[in-house]
Design an enzyme around this catalytic site. Structure first.
Site, PDB file in Angstrom:
ATOM      1  N   HIS A   1       0.841  -1.199   0.000  1.00  0.00           N
ATOM      2  CA  HIS A   1       0.000   0.000   0.000  1.00  0.00           C
ATOM      3  C   HIS A   1       0.870   1.240   0.000  1.00  0.00           C
ATOM      4  CE1 HIS A   1      -3.091   2.912   1.151  1.00  0.00           C
ATOM      5  NE2 HIS A   1      -3.961   2.021   0.723  1.00  0.00           N
TER       6      HIS A   1
ATOM      7  N   ASP B   1      -7.914  -4.748  -0.468  1.00  0.00           N
ATOM      8  CA  ASP B   1      -8.452  -5.322  -1.705  1.00  0.00           C
ATOM      9  C   ASP B   1      -8.297  -6.835  -1.766  1.00  0.00           C
ATOM     10  OD1 ASP B   1      -9.392  -2.955  -3.002  1.00  0.00           O
ATOM     11  OD2 ASP B   1      -7.299  -2.362  -3.080  1.00  0.00           O
TER      12      ASP B   1
HETATM   13  N1  CMC Z   1       4.213  -7.615  -5.509  1.00  0.00           N
HETATM   14  C1  CMC Z   1       5.564  -7.735  -5.574  1.00  0.00           C
HETATM   15  N2  CMC Z   1       6.426  -6.755  -5.248  1.00  0.00           N
HETATM   16  C2  CMC Z   1       5.906  -5.583  -4.856  1.00  0.00           C
HETATM   17  C3  CMC Z   1       4.517  -5.374  -4.759  1.00  0.00           C
HETATM   18  C4  CMC Z   1       3.663  -6.442  -5.099  1.00  0.00           C
HETATM   19  N3  CMC Z   1       2.327  -6.301  -4.996  1.00  0.00           N
HETATM   20  N4  CMC Z   1       4.280  -4.124  -4.329  1.00  0.00           N
HETATM   21  C5  CMC Z   1       5.468  -3.551  -4.163  1.00  0.00           C
HETATM   22  N5  CMC Z   1       6.468  -4.427  -4.470  1.00  0.00           N
HETATM   23  C6  CMC Z   1       7.902  -4.204  -4.323  1.00  0.00           C
HETATM   24  C7  CMC Z   1       8.449  -3.294  -5.409  1.00  0.00           C
HETATM   25  O1  CMC Z   1       8.922  -4.044  -6.513  1.00  0.00           O
HETATM   26  C8  CMC Z   1       9.557  -2.607  -4.668  1.00  0.00           C
HETATM   27  O2  CMC Z   1      10.641  -3.502  -4.547  1.00  0.00           O
HETATM   28  P1  CMC Z   1      12.162  -2.919  -4.493  1.00  0.00           P
HETATM   29  O3  CMC Z   1      12.249  -2.114  -3.241  1.00  0.00           O
HETATM   30  O4  CMC Z   1      13.007  -4.146  -4.469  1.00  0.00           O
HETATM   31  O5  CMC Z   1      12.334  -2.107  -5.744  1.00  0.00           O
HETATM   32  C9  CMC Z   1       9.007  -2.412  -3.260  1.00  0.00           C
HETATM   33  O6  CMC Z   1       8.082  -3.498  -3.091  1.00  0.00           O
HETATM   34  C10 CMC Z   1       8.270  -1.085  -3.048  1.00  0.00           C
HETATM   35  O7  CMC Z   1       7.332  -0.922  -4.105  1.00  0.00           O
HETATM   36  P2  CMC Z   1       6.750   0.496  -4.590  1.00  0.00           P
HETATM   37  O8  CMC Z   1       6.132   0.339  -5.922  1.00  0.00           O
HETATM   38  O9  CMC Z   1       7.800   1.555  -4.418  1.00  0.00           O
HETATM   39  O10 CMC Z   1       5.642   0.753  -3.493  1.00  0.00           O
HETATM   40  P3  CMC Z   1       4.490   1.814  -3.582  1.00  0.00           P
HETATM   41  O11 CMC Z   1       4.183   2.210  -2.201  1.00  0.00           O
HETATM   42  O12 CMC Z   1       4.835   2.889  -4.550  1.00  0.00           O
HETATM   43  O13 CMC Z   1       3.281   0.996  -4.235  1.00  0.00           O
HETATM   44  C11 CMC Z   1       1.302  -0.253  -4.471  1.00  0.00           C
HETATM   45  C12 CMC Z   1       2.161   0.608  -3.538  1.00  0.00           C
HETATM   46  C13 CMC Z   1      -0.028  -0.524  -3.788  1.00  0.00           C
HETATM   47  C14 CMC Z   1       1.000   0.523  -5.766  1.00  0.00           C
HETATM   48  C15 CMC Z   1       2.058  -1.559  -4.768  1.00  0.00           C
HETATM   49  O14 CMC Z   1       2.340  -2.241  -3.565  1.00  0.00           O
HETATM   50  C16 CMC Z   1       1.273  -2.475  -5.714  1.00  0.00           C
HETATM   51  O15 CMC Z   1       1.379  -2.309  -6.933  1.00  0.00           O
HETATM   52  N6  CMC Z   1       0.457  -3.432  -5.156  1.00  0.00           N
HETATM   53  C17 CMC Z   1      -0.343  -4.311  -5.978  1.00  0.00           C
HETATM   54  C18 CMC Z   1      -1.614  -3.616  -6.410  1.00  0.00           C
HETATM   55  C19 CMC Z   1      -2.626  -3.457  -5.289  1.00  0.00           C
HETATM   56  O16 CMC Z   1      -2.916  -4.374  -4.527  1.00  0.00           O
HETATM   57  N7  CMC Z   1      -3.213  -2.264  -5.220  1.00  0.00           N
HETATM   58  C20 CMC Z   1      -4.217  -1.945  -4.204  1.00  0.00           C
HETATM   59  C21 CMC Z   1      -3.660  -1.059  -3.152  1.00  0.00           C
HETATM   60  S1  CMC Z   1      -4.862  -0.658  -1.873  1.00  0.00           S
HETATM   61  C22 CMC Z   1      -5.908   0.449  -2.706  1.00  0.00           C
HETATM   62  C23 CMC Z   1      -6.437   1.602  -1.911  1.00  0.00           C
HETATM   63  O17 CMC Z   1      -6.354   1.688  -0.680  1.00  0.00           O
HETATM   64  O18 CMC Z   1      -6.963   2.531  -2.576  1.00  0.00           O
END
Ligand code: CMC
Length: 425
Positions: free
Chosen positions: A308, A365
């Protein structure tokens, strides 16, 4: 130099500028940069608003580090475990929890206002079979602005109450209609003998003149999902609603814009993606392969329903939904390949170093997708369920902005990177 200021020094010329710090009642303070351009001749740059407070608000508080979420000062676990969605809607719209008498009146008004003008059905008739229910719903809410044009000009709390109660009451009916039209199923009108959440499930499932019983455990699960989605401070769809509110647009046009923003799979569409991904993985023996792909930096595959942007330790909404999922699965005796796949992924992610070290735990989710699946809600309706929950939050945020003395139209600036002036040929 005052203590409650931040000094910005332009290292190109040594000029320094002071900006006031505004303290929050709880949570991070903000630097007031509203005079930044006037004083420095520069804009600030913050794509995606990761460090920008776009408004002052009294409604919802989130602490992403400690996993805290409060509506008007009430913790989300209290609201989800002890109160109903209608309590929550009343709280968001009015600022306080209702007394029993206020709740009774609100409940009655929700029932009375739950019918939609028959003209809206003619509009729905025009949509093709299999049209996405979110597109139908957004159009239906826009159409309400034609029927209630007077809500363009709201000056009293009574006028606000009429406008807000009307839309909160009609959204479940429009939502159920949008599903029935998308499938070519007969329309089911609201049943005045049923409560708010039960009525929505009834309009989704029933057939004309058929008596159906809905189980309390199902109604409670859906009611909690509505409560957990009721507001989430300045997320993308709420920001869309506030942007329209700042232009003095019709409130139902603002809600329609919120629905459009919520439809995206990075926002309200995420739980639909969770189920699609579980279906794609298909069986427990495939889970390891997909976990390896999620961990592979050269593979864009991500585990949907994990991680998240704001909650960095845990999502308090997910904790509540995990319990509900367990109750529901036990009570409805649900099993199957999808649940087995989900359980295995959840177990690995909660223990695997890759996920643990990055704080990638199941988010709201992950569980809401499974619960809605267990409630036999079709995938394309998941975001629509989110809309029903979020509508009181959007309206409360719309109203908060309207109450401000000097409303500034939302009008960000940009870092222009295009061509400098060209000589016409
Ligand atoms: N699966 C595998 N690796 C992941 C995932 C995942 N779902 N999410 C993040 N990572 C890894 C990413 O590759 C990165 O690794 P590294 O540090 O080695 O480069 C690290 O974790 C941090 O990722 P980030 O993209 O910088 O994290 P973020 O805070 O920008 O992204 C997120 C948050 C929700 C967009 C992301 O975790 C994601 O894409 N999750 C899957 C989609 C999902 O479930 N979305 C619903 C979120 S809840 C909706 C709401 O409340 O509105």
């Amino acid at each position: 130099m005052s203590k409650n200021t931040v000094t910005v020094i332009d290292n190109r010329n040594g000029n320094s500028y002071e900006f006031n710090i505004l303290d929050a009642s709880i949570g991070p303070s903000v630097v007031d940069i509203s005079t930044f351009y006037k004083n420095t001749g520069m804009f600030t740059y913050d794509e995606g608003y990761t460090s920008t407070a776009s408004c002052k608000s009294d409604i919802t508080y989130i602490d992403g580090e400690t996993g805290k979420l409060m509506y008007r000062g009430y913790d989300i676990s209290y609201m989800a475990n002890k109160k109903t969605f209608l309590d929550t809607a009343f709280l968001l719209l009015n600022g306080d929890l209702p007394t029993q008498e206020e709740l009774d009146n609100f409940t009655l008004e929700m029932k009375k206002r739950s019918f939609v003008h028959e003209a809206v059905k003619k509009l729905f008739d025009a949509f093709p079979d299999r049209a996405h229910p979110m597109a139908i719903l957004s159009a239906g809410v826009s159409a309400l602005a034609t029927l209630y044009f007077k809500h363009l000009d709201i000056n009293t709390s009574e006028e606000f109450r009429e406008m807000s109660n009307r839309i909160v009451a009609k959204i479940p009916t429009l939502a159920a209609f949008s599903y029935r039209y998308s499938k070519g199923l007969p329309i089911i009108y609201p049943d005045l003998n049923r409560g708010f959440t039960e009525n929505f499930l009834y309009m989704m499932r029933a057939y004309p003149h058929q008596h159906i019983e809905l189980r309390d455990v199902e109604i409670k699960a859906l009611d909690t999902i509505f409560t957990l989605h009721a507001d989430h401070e300045q997320n993308a769809s709420t920001t869309a609603v506030r942007n329209l509110a700042s232009t003095m647009a019709h409130p139902y046009a603002a809600i329609s814009a919120g629905i459009g923003a919520l439809w995206g799979k990075s926002h309200g569409g995420a739980n639909e993606s969770v189920i699609r991904q579980l279906e794609m993985i298909g069986s427990v023996d495939k889970v390891d392969e997909y976990i390896a792909r999620a961990k592979d930096k050269n593979d864009p595959f991500r585990l949907m329903g994990f991680g998240h942007r704001v909650y960095k330790n845990f999502d308090p909404r997910a904790t509540i939904l995990k319990d509900i999922r367990d109750d529901l699965m036990g009570e409805l005796n649900i099993s199957g390949k999808l649940i087995e796949v989900a359980n295995k992924i959840e177990h690995i992610a909660l223990n695997d170093e890759y996920f643990v070290s990055r704080g990638l735990y199941p988010n709201i989710d992950f569980y809401s997708g499974l619960i809605l699946q267990a409630l036999k809600i079709p995938k394309e309706m998941f975001a629509v369920i989110f809309v029903i929950g979020r509508t009181p939050g959007w309206i409360a945020q719309w109203n908060e902005l309207q109450q401000q003395k000097n409303i500034k139209i939302a009008r960000p600036r940009q870092l222009y990177n295009g061509p400098t002036e060209r000589t016409p040929k």
